[in-house]
Design an enzyme around this catalytic site. Structure first.
Site, mmCIF file in Angstrom:
data_model
loop_
_atom_site.group_PDB
_atom_site.id
_atom_site.type_symbol
_atom_site.label_atom_id
_atom_site.label_comp_id
_atom_site.label_asym_id
_atom_site.label_seq_id
_atom_site.Cartn_x
_atom_site.Cartn_y
_atom_site.Cartn_z
ATOM 1 C CG ASP A 100 -2.022 9.911 -6.541
ATOM 2 O OD1 ASP A 100 -2.378 10.149 -7.703
ATOM 3 O OD2 ASP A 100 -0.676 9.846 -5.653
ATOM 4 N N GLY A 149 6.595 10.795 -10.526
ATOM 5 C CA GLY A 149 8.018 10.131 -11.516
ATOM 6 C C GLY A 149 7.480 10.126 -13.150
ATOM 7 C CD GLU A 200 9.138 7.578 -3.197
ATOM 8 O OE1 GLU A 200 8.510 7.822 -4.151
ATOM 9 O OE2 GLU A 200 8.255 8.470 -2.475
ATOM 10 C CD GLU A 226 -0.022 10.502 -1.826
ATOM 11 O OE1 GLU A 226 0.960 11.146 -2.114
ATOM 12 O OE2 GLU A 226 -0.419 9.038 -1.916
ATOM 13 N NE ARG A 250 0.300 11.317 -10.117
ATOM 14 C CZ ARG A 250 1.715 10.833 -9.737
ATOM 15 N NH1 ARG A 250 2.301 10.916 -9.840
ATOM 16 N NH2 ARG A 250 1.277 9.823 -8.493
ATOM 17 C CG ASN A 285 2.766 12.540 -6.512
ATOM 18 O OD1 ASN A 285 3.058 11.898 -5.380
ATOM 19 N ND2 ASN A 285 1.303 11.778 -6.597
ATOM 20 C CB SER A 336 6.842 5.016 -4.157
ATOM 21 O OG SER A 336 7.523 5.513 -4.681
ATOM 22 C CE1 TYR A 368 6.753 4.458 -10.024
ATOM 23 C CE2 TYR A 368 6.608 3.415 -8.303
ATOM 24 C CZ TYR A 368 7.019 4.990 -8.883
ATOM 25 O OH TYR A 368 6.147 5.889 -8.046
#
Length: 324
Positions: A265, A285, A25, A279, A263, A281, A154, A224
């Site tokens: 998901d 990002g 990443e 998951e 964060r 994070n 990612s 992205y």
């Protein structure tokens, strides 16, 4: 609206924005880090770029850095290793501590903790390198399936499997990234994400973002680089449903022992509107396409204010007085 914090910029000292690194990443991290660096410098913070794949970490201490904003993603940045190094150096850093970072990076351990706390996660099986038999998986979990590395981000190495003949290649791809491969039922429905700021009892969720990617394929390109993915904030979900997801995400965050920010998901199953945690994070990002800034903006917290708030909350697992 999110409460605004009065922050003494001068008291933050010399700041290293850790970006780049050696994980898959790296390109995303460089984008995140550059955004954070510009935001902090624009507010008068004495902030500097620092790429740990190009410099020795001892330079942080030698050059007098007083705190670090971790804009690294993936291995050696988000998985507890960088956090452990900064603990040893005694330099406060943003985000979760060593244990929470390590656990959240590992999708297998994350699911085990969430399951033990009674939180909803997709059914799944873990395969280990050297024992990657897949013939039984469609009967056990059904189709479609999601196949992914246990410790990667990612969407690297992730495949949506719709036919039994695709399984072997999907598992082989995921195994290139990690020795453990997660195969789990594909929750068919809507994908959403929800960020959390703070720690413990003070942790609070930001608004939910509903993600609409072309063909339902929210892969690296659509995360992205593509402008075709839609991010809906307000989410458009019924108020009770959004509140339920926010409550679930804060629970998930606290179970893992996260702090600073994170964060989660989530997939909402179409047939019964049941949300499932995918998951967490712990170093999300911060690019122009990233979701935490979008959610923060919805409650009146600008990108710049968000960066400053996260930096001001930088801390250590071990209180500085015990390091003296």
């Amino acid at each position: 609206m999110m409460e605004q914090m009065a922050i003494d910029v001068g008291a933050l000292g010399k700041v290293a924005v850790l970006m780049g690194g050696s994980s898959a990443e790296r390109p995303v991290s460089l984008m995140s880090g550059q955004g954070v660096l510009e935001a902090l410098c624009g507010q008068g913070v004495d902030a500097h770029a620092f790429d740990p794949s190009e410099r020795d970490l001892s330079d942080l201490k030698r050059e007098g850095f007083e705190r670090c904003f971790i804009a690294l993603h993936g291995r050696h940045g988000e998985d507890g290793t960088m956090q452990g190094a900064l603990e040893m150096l005694g330099i406060p850093y943003t985000g979760s501590g060593v244990m929470a970072s390590a656990i959240a990076m590992d999708k297998v351990m994350t699911k085990r903790l969430w399951q033990s706390a009674g939180l909803p996660v997709p059914r799944g099986v873990v395969l280990h390198r050297g024992a990657l038999a897949v013939d039984h998986l469609p009967d056990e979990l059904g189709l479609p399936l999601i196949v992914k590395p246990a410790r990667e981000g990612s969407s690297f190495g992730v495949t949506r499997v719709t036919e039994p003949g695709q399984l072997a290649a999907a598992v082989a791809l995921a195994a290139q990234y990690d020795s453990a491969v997660v195969c789990e039922e594909c929750i068919v429905g809507e994908e959403v994400t929800c960020a959390v700021l703070g720690e413990g009892a003070a942790a609070r969720s930001l608004p939910v973002i509903r993600i609409q990617a072309p063909g339902g394929n929210y892969d690296f390109e659509h995360k992205y680089h593509s402008d075709d993915t839609r991010y809906l904030c307000p989410s458009g979900l019924p108020e009770a449903e959004e509140t339920n997801i926010q409550h679930l995400v804060v629970q998930a965050y606290r179970v893992l022992g996260c702090r600073g920010w994170g964060r989660a998901d989530i997939m909402i199953r179409a047939r019964d509107r049941q949300p499932f945690l995918l998951e967490m994070n712990t170093s999300p990002g911060m690019t122009s396409h990233s979701l935490v800034p979008k959610s923060a903006q919805a409650v009146g917290l600008s990108y710049e204010a968000l960066c400053l708030r996260l930096l001001a909350a930088a801390t250590l697992d071990t209180p500085p007085r015990l390091l003296a």
